[in-house]
Design a protein around this motif. Sequence first.
Motif, mmCIF file in Angstrom:
data_model
loop_
_atom_site.group_PDB
_atom_site.id
_atom_site.type_symbol
_atom_site.label_atom_id
_atom_site.label_comp_id
_atom_site.label_asym_id
_atom_site.label_seq_id
_atom_site.Cartn_x
_atom_site.Cartn_y
_atom_site.Cartn_z
ATOM 1 N N ASN A 30 0.849 -1.298 -0.020
ATOM 2 C CA ASN A 30 0.027 -0.133 0.043
ATOM 3 C C ASN A 30 0.957 1.304 -0.114
ATOM 4 O OD1 ASN A 30 -2.341 -1.690 0.012
ATOM 5 N ND2 ASN A 30 -2.507 -1.595 2.106
ATOM 6 N N ASN A 31 1.950 1.073 0.940
ATOM 7 C CA ASN A 31 3.041 2.239 0.543
ATOM 8 C C ASN A 31 3.586 2.702 -0.636
ATOM 9 O OD1 ASN A 31 2.702 2.962 3.323
ATOM 10 N ND2 ASN A 31 4.341 1.706 3.982
ATOM 11 N N LEU A 32 3.782 1.385 -1.439
ATOM 12 C CA LEU A 32 4.264 1.666 -2.668
ATOM 13 C C LEU A 32 3.123 2.230 -3.673
ATOM 14 C CD1 LEU A 32 6.170 -1.884 -3.428
ATOM 15 C CD2 LEU A 32 7.024 0.412 -3.439
ATOM 16 N N GLU A 33 1.932 1.524 -3.675
ATOM 17 C CA GLU A 33 0.820 2.373 -4.292
ATOM 18 C C GLU A 33 0.711 3.717 -3.886
ATOM 19 O OE1 GLU A 33 -3.438 0.372 -5.429
ATOM 20 O OE2 GLU A 33 -2.659 0.109 -3.598
ATOM 21 N N THR A 34 0.868 4.246 -2.705
ATOM 22 C CA THR A 34 0.694 5.611 -2.495
ATOM 23 C C THR A 34 1.766 6.432 -3.051
ATOM 24 O OG1 THR A 34 -0.485 5.090 -0.393
ATOM 25 C CG2 THR A 34 0.571 7.545 -0.542
ATOM 26 N N LEU A 35 2.818 5.842 -3.188
ATOM 27 C CA LEU A 35 4.029 6.652 -3.655
ATOM 28 C C LEU A 35 3.847 6.635 -5.143
ATOM 29 C CD1 LEU A 35 7.134 5.192 -1.601
ATOM 30 C CD2 LEU A 35 6.309 7.561 -1.693
ATOM 31 N N ASP A 36 3.378 5.694 -5.737
ATOM 32 C CA ASP A 36 3.132 5.605 -7.302
ATOM 33 C C ASP A 36 1.944 6.923 -7.663
ATOM 34 O OD1 ASP A 36 4.815 3.814 -7.990
ATOM 35 O OD2 ASP A 36 3.455 2.496 -8.676
ATOM 36 N N LYS A 37 0.926 6.770 -6.933
ATOM 37 C CA LYS A 37 0.034 7.722 -6.795
ATOM 38 C C LYS A 37 0.516 9.367 -6.832
ATOM 39 C CE LYS A 37 -4.145 4.726 -6.041
ATOM 40 N NZ LYS A 37 -5.021 4.610 -5.194
ATOM 41 N N ASP A 38 1.245 9.385 -5.805
ATOM 42 C CA ASP A 38 1.840 10.716 -5.697
ATOM 43 C C ASP A 38 2.621 11.200 -6.751
ATOM 44 O OD1 ASP A 38 0.508 10.710 -3.140
ATOM 45 O OD2 ASP A 38 2.410 10.433 -1.944
ATOM 46 N N PHE A 39 3.563 10.269 -7.400
ATOM 47 C CA PHE A 39 4.550 10.570 -8.466
ATOM 48 C C PHE A 39 3.762 11.070 -9.561
ATOM 49 C CE2 PHE A 39 6.710 8.954 -12.248
ATOM 50 C CZ PHE A 39 7.741 9.774 -12.075
ATOM 51 N N PHE A 40 2.532 10.128 -9.842
ATOM 52 C CA PHE A 40 1.934 10.328 -11.013
ATOM 53 C C PHE A 40 1.194 11.367 -11.088
ATOM 54 C CE2 PHE A 40 2.686 5.755 -11.642
ATOM 55 C CZ PHE A 40 3.633 5.879 -12.743
ATOM 56 N N THR A 41 0.617 11.926 -10.081
ATOM 57 C CA THR A 41 -0.144 13.283 -9.810
ATOM 58 C C THR A 41 0.694 14.372 -9.853
ATOM 59 O OG1 THR A 41 -1.678 12.140 -8.152
ATOM 60 C CG2 THR A 41 -1.326 14.530 -7.987
ATOM 61 N N LEU A 42 2.092 14.220 -9.251
ATOM 62 C CA LEU A 42 2.971 15.280 -9.559
ATOM 63 C C LEU A 42 3.433 15.395 -11.075
ATOM 64 C CD1 LEU A 42 5.102 17.350 -8.411
ATOM 65 C CD2 LEU A 42 6.685 15.412 -8.106
ATOM 66 N N VAL A 43 3.633 14.215 -11.754
ATOM 67 C CA VAL A 43 4.062 14.378 -13.061
ATOM 68 C C VAL A 43 2.825 14.860 -14.060
ATOM 69 C CG1 VAL A 43 4.541 12.849 -15.352
ATOM 70 C CG2 VAL A 43 5.609 12.543 -13.106
ATOM 71 N N ASN A 44 1.650 14.487 -13.946
ATOM 72 C CA ASN A 44 0.574 15.135 -14.441
ATOM 73 C C ASN A 44 0.187 16.690 -14.312
ATOM 74 O OD1 ASN A 44 -0.235 12.910 -16.006
ATOM 75 N ND2 ASN A 44 -1.180 11.917 -14.262
ATOM 76 N N GLY A 45 0.600 17.034 -12.805
ATOM 77 C CA GLY A 45 0.458 18.327 -12.671
ATOM 78 C C GLY A 45 1.449 19.339 -13.466
ATOM 79 N N ILE A 46 2.673 18.681 -13.512
ATOM 80 C CA ILE A 46 3.520 19.586 -14.279
ATOM 81 C C ILE A 46 3.355 19.610 -15.896
ATOM 82 C CG2 ILE A 46 6.069 19.467 -15.089
ATOM 83 C CD1 ILE A 46 6.697 18.440 -12.369
ATOM 84 N N ILE A 47 2.974 18.363 -16.346
ATOM 85 C CA ILE A 47 2.649 18.171 -17.942
ATOM 86 C C ILE A 47 1.092 19.160 -18.211
ATOM 87 C CG2 ILE A 47 2.191 16.882 -19.591
ATOM 88 C CD1 ILE A 47 4.218 14.601 -18.460
ATOM 89 N N ILE A 48 0.185 18.688 -17.606
ATOM 90 C CA ILE A 48 -1.228 18.975 -17.906
ATOM 91 C C ILE A 48 -1.478 20.425 -17.446
ATOM 92 C CG2 ILE A 48 -3.552 18.217 -17.776
ATOM 93 C CD1 ILE A 48 -2.609 15.578 -17.501
ATOM 94 N N ASN A 49 -1.220 20.604 -15.989
ATOM 95 C CA ASN A 49 -1.713 21.848 -15.319
ATOM 96 C C ASN A 49 -1.003 22.860 -15.727
ATOM 97 O OD1 ASN A 49 -3.578 20.483 -13.701
ATOM 98 N ND2 ASN A 49 -2.381 20.436 -11.903
#
Length: 112
Positions: free
Chosen positions: A31-50
């Motif tokens: 679950n910790n790995l899953e949370t880290l993954d979600k945080d990473f992809f949110t960050l990447v999408n925030g940089i690219i899309i937002n």
Amino acid sequence: MGEEHSITVRERILASEDFSHKKDTLMLYKNNLETLDKDFFTLVNGIIINEEQKGEVVEAMQQKTKTFRDKNENLLSQLDTEITRISNTLDDQIDDMKTQRMTITYEDTPSA
């Protein structure tokens, strides 16, 4: 002299224990790995899309990120299944080690 007979049985020599807490520990790490993954992809999408980036490079980055995210989600799903399987196997193996195979040999003697 009487006839000899043998019987073999499995006898439990130690009480059964529940090792499901091991599964909980492994699931916590998953679950910790899953949370880290979600945080990473949110960050990447925030940089690219937002930041409203456009162009072929951005589209390629978005596609690579999506592919990477999908692979990670599949791996986490497989990990979930494996953790459950391994936890059940561990219980069975430990339970099996707590039994002992015994052969009892006796002589059938006639009554006097």
